[in-house]
Structures are given as structure tokens and as C-alpha cells.
Design a protein around this motif. Structure first.
Motif, PDB file in Angstrom:
ATOM      1  N   ALA A 107       0.867  -1.329  -0.016  1.00 53.36           N
ATOM      2  CA  ALA A 107      -0.078   0.028  -0.032  1.00 53.36           C
ATOM      3  C   ALA A 107       0.796   1.324   0.014  1.00 53.36           C
ATOM      4  N   ASP A 108       1.839   1.433   0.799  1.00 49.37           N
ATOM      5  CA  ASP A 108       2.709   2.562   1.044  1.00 49.37           C
ATOM      6  C   ASP A 108       3.521   2.664  -0.498  1.00 49.37           C
ATOM      7  N   ILE A 109       3.940   1.629  -1.062  1.00 54.81           N
ATOM      8  CA  ILE A 109       4.597   1.701  -2.376  1.00 54.81           C
ATOM      9  C   ILE A 109       3.834   2.211  -3.397  1.00 54.81           C
ATOM     10  N   ASP A 110       2.538   1.634  -3.334  1.00 48.25           N
ATOM     11  CA  ASP A 110       1.684   2.018  -4.352  1.00 48.25           C
ATOM     12  C   ASP A 110       1.305   3.674  -4.277  1.00 48.25           C
ATOM     13  N   ALA A 111       0.929   3.802  -2.985  1.00 51.63           N
ATOM     14  CA  ALA A 111       0.511   5.281  -2.713  1.00 51.63           C
ATOM     15  C   ALA A 111       1.860   6.231  -2.909  1.00 51.63           C
ATOM     16  N   ALA A 112       3.039   5.782  -2.825  1.00 47.62           N
ATOM     17  CA  ALA A 112       4.097   6.814  -3.394  1.00 47.62           C
ATOM     18  C   ALA A 112       4.412   6.857  -4.846  1.00 47.62           C
ATOM     19  N   ALA A 113       4.435   5.460  -5.581  1.00 48.84           N
ATOM     20  CA  ALA A 113       4.459   5.456  -6.685  1.00 48.84           C
ATOM     21  C   ALA A 113       3.455   5.603  -7.857  1.00 48.84           C
ATOM     22  N   ARG A 114       2.277   5.647  -7.531  1.00 46.08           N
ATOM     23  CA  ARG A 114       1.052   5.449  -8.527  1.00 46.08           C
ATOM     24  C   ARG A 114       0.966   6.790  -8.728  1.00 46.08           C
ATOM     25  N   LEU A 115       1.182   7.275 -10.129  1.00 40.56           N
ATOM     26  CA  LEU A 115       0.669   8.828 -10.185  1.00 40.56           C
ATOM     27  C   LEU A 115      -0.365   8.863 -11.017  1.00 40.56           C
ATOM     28  N   THR A 116      -1.270   9.842 -11.031  1.00 36.57           N
ATOM     29  CA  THR A 116      -2.313  10.278 -12.121  1.00 36.57           C
ATOM     30  C   THR A 116      -1.891  11.480 -12.798  1.00 36.57           C
ATOM     31  N   GLY A 117      -2.322  11.630 -14.193  1.00 32.05           N
ATOM     32  CA  GLY A 117      -1.870  12.625 -15.203  1.00 32.05           C
ATOM     33  C   GLY A 117      -2.050  12.144 -16.368  1.00 32.05           C
ATOM     34  N   ASP A 118      -1.462  12.740 -17.123  1.00 31.11           N
ATOM     35  CA  ASP A 118      -1.233  12.394 -18.625  1.00 31.11           C
ATOM     36  C   ASP A 118       0.209  12.093 -19.000  1.00 31.11           C
ATOM     37  N   PHE A 119       0.544  10.817 -19.444  1.00 31.00           N
ATOM     38  CA  PHE A 119       1.803  10.050 -19.421  1.00 31.00           C
ATOM     39  C   PHE A 119       1.921   9.720 -20.782  1.00 31.00           C
ATOM     40  N   VAL A 120       2.987   9.810 -21.459  1.00 32.25           N
ATOM     41  CA  VAL A 120       3.257   8.917 -22.629  1.00 32.25           C
ATOM     42  C   VAL A 120       4.383   7.676 -22.078  1.00 32.25           C
ATOM     43  N   LEU A 121       3.923   6.694 -22.335  1.00 31.03           N
ATOM     44  CA  LEU A 121       4.734   5.253 -22.020  1.00 31.03           C
ATOM     45  C   LEU A 121       5.621   4.908 -22.971  1.00 31.03           C
ATOM     46  N   ARG A 122       6.602   4.285 -22.561  1.00 26.87           N
ATOM     47  CA  ARG A 122       7.828   3.765 -23.426  1.00 26.87           C
ATOM     48  C   ARG A 122       7.234   3.306 -24.835  1.00 26.87           C
ATOM     49  N   SER A 123       6.192   2.620 -24.767  1.00 22.20           N
ATOM     50  CA  SER A 123       5.660   2.230 -26.064  1.00 22.20           C
ATOM     51  C   SER A 123       5.089   3.508 -26.813  1.00 22.20           C
ATOM     52  N   GLY A 124       5.041   4.522 -26.466  1.00 23.01           N
ATOM     53  CA  GLY A 124       4.440   5.569 -27.339  1.00 23.01           C
ATOM     54  C   GLY A 124       3.020   5.968 -27.129  1.00 23.01           C
ATOM     55  N   ALA A 125       2.314   4.983 -26.099  1.00 16.89           N
ATOM     56  CA  ALA A 125       0.946   5.038 -25.631  1.00 16.89           C
ATOM     57  C   ALA A 125       0.697   5.979 -24.712  1.00 16.89           C
ATOM     58  N   ARG A 126      -0.488   6.668 -24.592  1.00 17.68           N
ATOM     59  CA  ARG A 126      -0.735   7.625 -23.497  1.00 17.68           C
ATOM     60  C   ARG A 126      -1.464   6.912 -22.480  1.00 17.68           C
ATOM     61  N   ALA A 127      -1.445   7.327 -21.279  1.00 19.19           N
ATOM     62  CA  ALA A 127      -1.849   6.842 -20.111  1.00 19.19           C
ATOM     63  C   ALA A 127      -2.275   7.804 -19.261  1.00 19.19           C
ATOM     64  N   ASN A 128      -3.359   7.495 -18.308  1.00 21.05           N
ATOM     65  CA  ASN A 128      -3.779   8.581 -17.231  1.00 21.05           C
ATOM     66  C   ASN A 128      -2.861   8.171 -15.900  1.00 21.05           C
ATOM     67  N   GLU A 129      -2.450   6.798 -15.788  1.00 19.20           N
ATOM     68  CA  GLU A 129      -1.795   6.605 -14.590  1.00 19.20           C
ATOM     69  C   GLU A 129      -0.441   5.955 -14.910  1.00 19.20           C
ATOM     70  N   TYR A 130       0.363   6.284 -14.073  1.00 17.52           N
ATOM     71  CA  TYR A 130       2.019   5.840 -14.431  1.00 17.52           C
ATOM     72  C   TYR A 130       2.533   5.414 -13.032  1.00 17.52           C
ATOM     73  N   PHE A 131       3.313   4.135 -12.974  1.00 15.57           N
ATOM     74  CA  PHE A 131       4.119   3.820 -11.757  1.00 15.57           C
ATOM     75  C   PHE A 131       5.461   4.317 -12.006  1.00 15.57           C
ATOM     76  N   ASP A 132       5.766   5.293 -11.135  1.00 11.25           N
ATOM     77  CA  ASP A 132       7.213   5.784 -11.082  1.00 11.25           C
ATOM     78  C   ASP A 132       7.955   5.299  -9.803  1.00 11.25           C
ATOM     79  N   LYS A 133       8.772   4.219  -9.979  1.00 15.38           N
ATOM     80  CA  LYS A 133       9.233   3.316  -9.330  1.00 15.38           C
ATOM     81  C   LYS A 133      10.632   4.097  -8.249  1.00 15.38           C
TER      82      LYS A 133
END
Length: 179
Positions: free
Chosen positions: A12-38
Motif C-alpha cells: 500500500a505504501d509503495i503504491d501510494a508513493a509510486a502510482r501517479l495520475t495525469g497524462d503520461f506518454v509510455l515507453r511504447s508511445g501510448a498515452r495513459a492517465n496513470e503511471y507507476f514511478d518506481k
């Protein structure tokens, strides 16, 4: 090993710290509204220490060196080393172009039993590359330990005949998420 409650709380603590919401471009080039920033959980010293403490019981007793994979495995391997006393090596993605020109830093690993330390593994490509560099340095790689296994199914890396020992899985993070 962590008990179930400690495992859920760490997830839960890792998820809370690392899961971000917004507009992100993924490595694949796809867009996502959620990103896991390790790097978010690795940059928090209290959380990094808990991650390292959760990973230490996974280290086989015959281990002689912890080898952190650039970039995310380095702070975790260092924290594990500080807590345990095991020496650490650092595996670069590319050999440095100056000085010693090494791909593996931290001393002679010839004949030493080494555990690869990584932060998050999805497919294991960086781990396969690190294993090849450790082989070139004469190390005997005996296992892979990661903070989070994000691959599907059992933790194993195609093309590597090594145990992969995760502290947490993607399912742990999903189950602990409050989002």
C-alpha cells in the motif's frame, strides 16, 4: 519473511508513493492517465529501508555479493548492503567510456556467488543484460531478487535459469491500492 499484514502495508505504501495520475506518454508511445514511478519509493529513505528489509530474507545464504542493476537496483542493493554487511557491486547498462571502462563496478567478482538486485521487473530484459555483464566479469550469478515483480504468472525470466525472488508482486500492489 514478511507476515501478511506487513506485506499488505508495504504494498500500500509503495503504491501510494509510486502510482501517479495525469497524462503520461509510455515507453511504447501510448498515452495513459496513470503511471507507476518506481523512483518515488526508492527516493524515500524510510520506504527504501523497508523495501531493503523485505528483500533481505530472500537472499540465499551462500551469497557473497549483491549486484545492483543501474539505475533502480543500485539504491536498493546499497540499502541492503548497509543493513546486512554484504558487499555490493554495480552493473552498468553500458561500460563507462573513461577510467577503468568497466561495466561492473565494485571490485573483482571472479568466482564470487552474486545475487542480482533490481527494483521492478516486468520482462527481465535489463536483468538478462546484467547477467551477461556479470558473466563477463567472472561472477557466478545464483539468483535475482526484486522489490516488485510486474510480469504475469510466476516470477521467472525467459532465457535465464535462475530463481527470481520478488518481495512483492503487481497483484500485491493492486490489492493494496486505494485508488
Amino acid at each position: 519473511m514478511m507476515d501478511a499484514a506487513a506485506r499488505r502495508q508495504l504494498a500500500a505504501d509503495i503504491d501510494a508513493a509510486a502510482r501517479l495520475t495525469g497524462d503520461f506518454v509510455l515507453r511504447s508511445g501510448a498515452r495513459a492517465n496513470e503511471y507507476f514511478d518506481k523512483y518515488r519509493f526508492e527516493a524515500d529513505p524510510r520506504l527504501l529501508k523497508r523495501v531493503a528489509q523485505a528483500m533481505l530474507p530472500l537472499v540465499p545464504p551462500e551469497t557473497e555479493v549483491l549486484a545492483g542493476v543501474e539505475l533502480g537496483g543500485v539504491p536498493i542493493a546499497t540499502a541492503m548492503s548497509l543493513l546486512s554487511g554484504w558487499p555490493t557491486a554495480f552493473v552498468r547498462k553500458q561500460p563507462k567510456a573513461y577510467g577503468t571502462c568497466l561495466a561492473v563496478e565494485g571490485g573483482d567478482l571472479s568466482g564470487k556467488r552474486v545475487v542480482i538486485v533490481e527494483d521492478v521487473i516486468s520482462t527481465g530484459g535489463a536483468v538478462r543484460d546484467a547477467k551477461a555483464r556479470l558473466d563477463d566479469a567472472g561472477a557466478i550469478t545464483i539468483a535475482v531478487i526484486c522489490a516488485v515483480w510486474r510480469g504475469g504468472g510466476p516470477a521467472q525470466i525467459e532465457g535465464l535459469d535462475l530463481p527470481v525472488l520478488p518481495a512483492l508482486t503487481l497483484d500485491d500492489l493492486k490489492a493494496a491500492s486505494t485508488r
